[in-house]
Design a protein around this motif. Structure first.
Motif, short mmCIF file in Angstrom:
data_model
loop_
_atom_site.label_atom_id
_atom_site.label_comp_id
_atom_site.label_asym_id
_atom_site.label_seq_id
_atom_site.Cartn_x
_atom_site.Cartn_y
_atom_site.Cartn_z
N SER A 2 1.14 -1.54 0.26
CA SER A 2 0.24 -0.12 0.17
C SER A 2 0.63 0.84 -0.61
CB SER A 2 -0.86 0.14 0.95
OG SER A 2 0.22 0.16 2.21
N PRO A 3 -0.12 2.57 -0.14
CA PRO A 3 1.21 3.66 -0.24
C PRO A 3 1.26 4.14 0.89
CG PRO A 3 -1.24 4.14 -1.53
CD PRO A 3 -1.31 2.26 -1.12
N ARG A 4 0.61 4.08 1.95
CA ARG A 4 1.17 3.95 3.60
C ARG A 4 2.51 3.01 3.90
NH1 ARG A 4 -1.97 4.32 9.55
NH2 ARG A 4 -0.35 5.09 10.35
N ARG A 6 4.88 2.78 1.94
CA ARG A 6 5.81 2.75 1.64
C ARG A 6 6.06 4.29 1.50
NH1 ARG A 6 2.66 0.79 -3.14
NH2 ARG A 6 2.54 2.32 -3.92
N MET A 7 5.29 4.92 2.60
CA MET A 7 5.30 6.57 3.00
C MET A 7 7.24 6.73 4.68
SD MET A 7 2.52 7.71 3.71
CE MET A 7 2.14 7.64 5.71
N GLU A 11 6.92 12.37 4.83
CA GLU A 11 5.28 11.71 3.79
C GLU A 11 4.35 11.53 5.31
OE1 GLU A 11 5.62 10.69 -0.67
OE2 GLU A 11 6.48 9.09 1.23
N ARG A 52 3.00 13.92 -4.05
CA ARG A 52 3.36 13.10 -3.70
C ARG A 52 2.21 12.29 -3.53
NH1 ARG A 52 10.13 12.93 -1.61
NH2 ARG A 52 10.58 14.27 -3.71
N LEU A 53 2.04 12.58 -1.62
CA LEU A 53 1.42 11.98 -1.49
C LEU A 53 -0.35 12.27 -2.70
CD1 LEU A 53 1.39 13.72 2.42
CD2 LEU A 53 1.74 10.80 0.77
N LYS A 56 0.01 9.55 -5.18
CA LYS A 56 0.53 7.65 -3.98
C LYS A 56 -1.58 7.67 -4.15
CE LYS A 56 4.80 7.40 -2.50
NZ LYS A 56 6.00 7.07 -1.28
N ASP A 57 -1.93 8.28 -3.72
CA ASP A 57 -3.86 8.15 -3.75
C ASP A 57 -3.98 7.51 -1.61
OD1 ASP A 57 -6.46 8.61 -4.55
OD2 ASP A 57 -6.20 6.13 -4.71
N VAL A 58 -3.28 9.01 -1.36
CA VAL A 58 -2.78 9.03 0.19
C VAL A 58 -3.86 10.55 0.08
CG1 VAL A 58 -1.77 8.68 2.24
CG2 VAL A 58 -1.04 7.58 0.32
#
Length: 122
Positions: A2-4, A6-7, A11, A52-53, A56-58
């Motif tokens: 998930s994007p989280r 990989r943060m 971020e 960037r966030l 990443k669709d966060v």
């Protein structure tokens, strides 16, 4: 992944700032920068991290005049649950053992919360 998961640390700090701000209307880049004032970051750095966030669709971004407002896509609790589900999916055949291990190391407060959640599902 998930994007989280990989943060990076910065971020995560920006996302935490968004959660702490009133995001019912979103927060401006300036508001996020001010919230992170103790970190001595350039405004442009905060804006780059916000972009960037979004990528990443966060975080979601909405135009507000000539600027943008930013808000987390999910609540902190929902994003944590998403991360937990992802971790369990990666265990394969060891899923049951992973759950048993998690519960075995949980605090009394966490176990009580789990019991309440399970009772509400019945």
């Amino acid at each position: 992944m998930s994007p989280r998961s990989r943060m990076g640390e910065l971020e995560q700090a920006v996302l935490d700032a968004l959660w702490e701000l009133d995001t019912s209307r979103g927060a401006s880049g300036r508001e996020v920068h001010e919230r992170l004032g103790d970190r001595d970051l350039a405004y442009t750095t905060v804006m780059t991290v916000l972009d960037r966030l979004v990528g990443k669709d966060v975080v979601v971004r909405e135009r507000d005049g000539r600027a943008f407002r930013y808000a987390p896509r999910l609540t902190r609790a929902a994003m944590t649950a998403e991360l937990m589900h992802e971790a369990l999916e990666g265990t394969g055949a060891d899923r049951d053992q992973a759950l048993v291990s998690f519960v075995g190391e949980a605090s009394a407060e966490d176990l009580a919360a789990l019991r309440r959640a399970l009772a509400e599902m019945d």
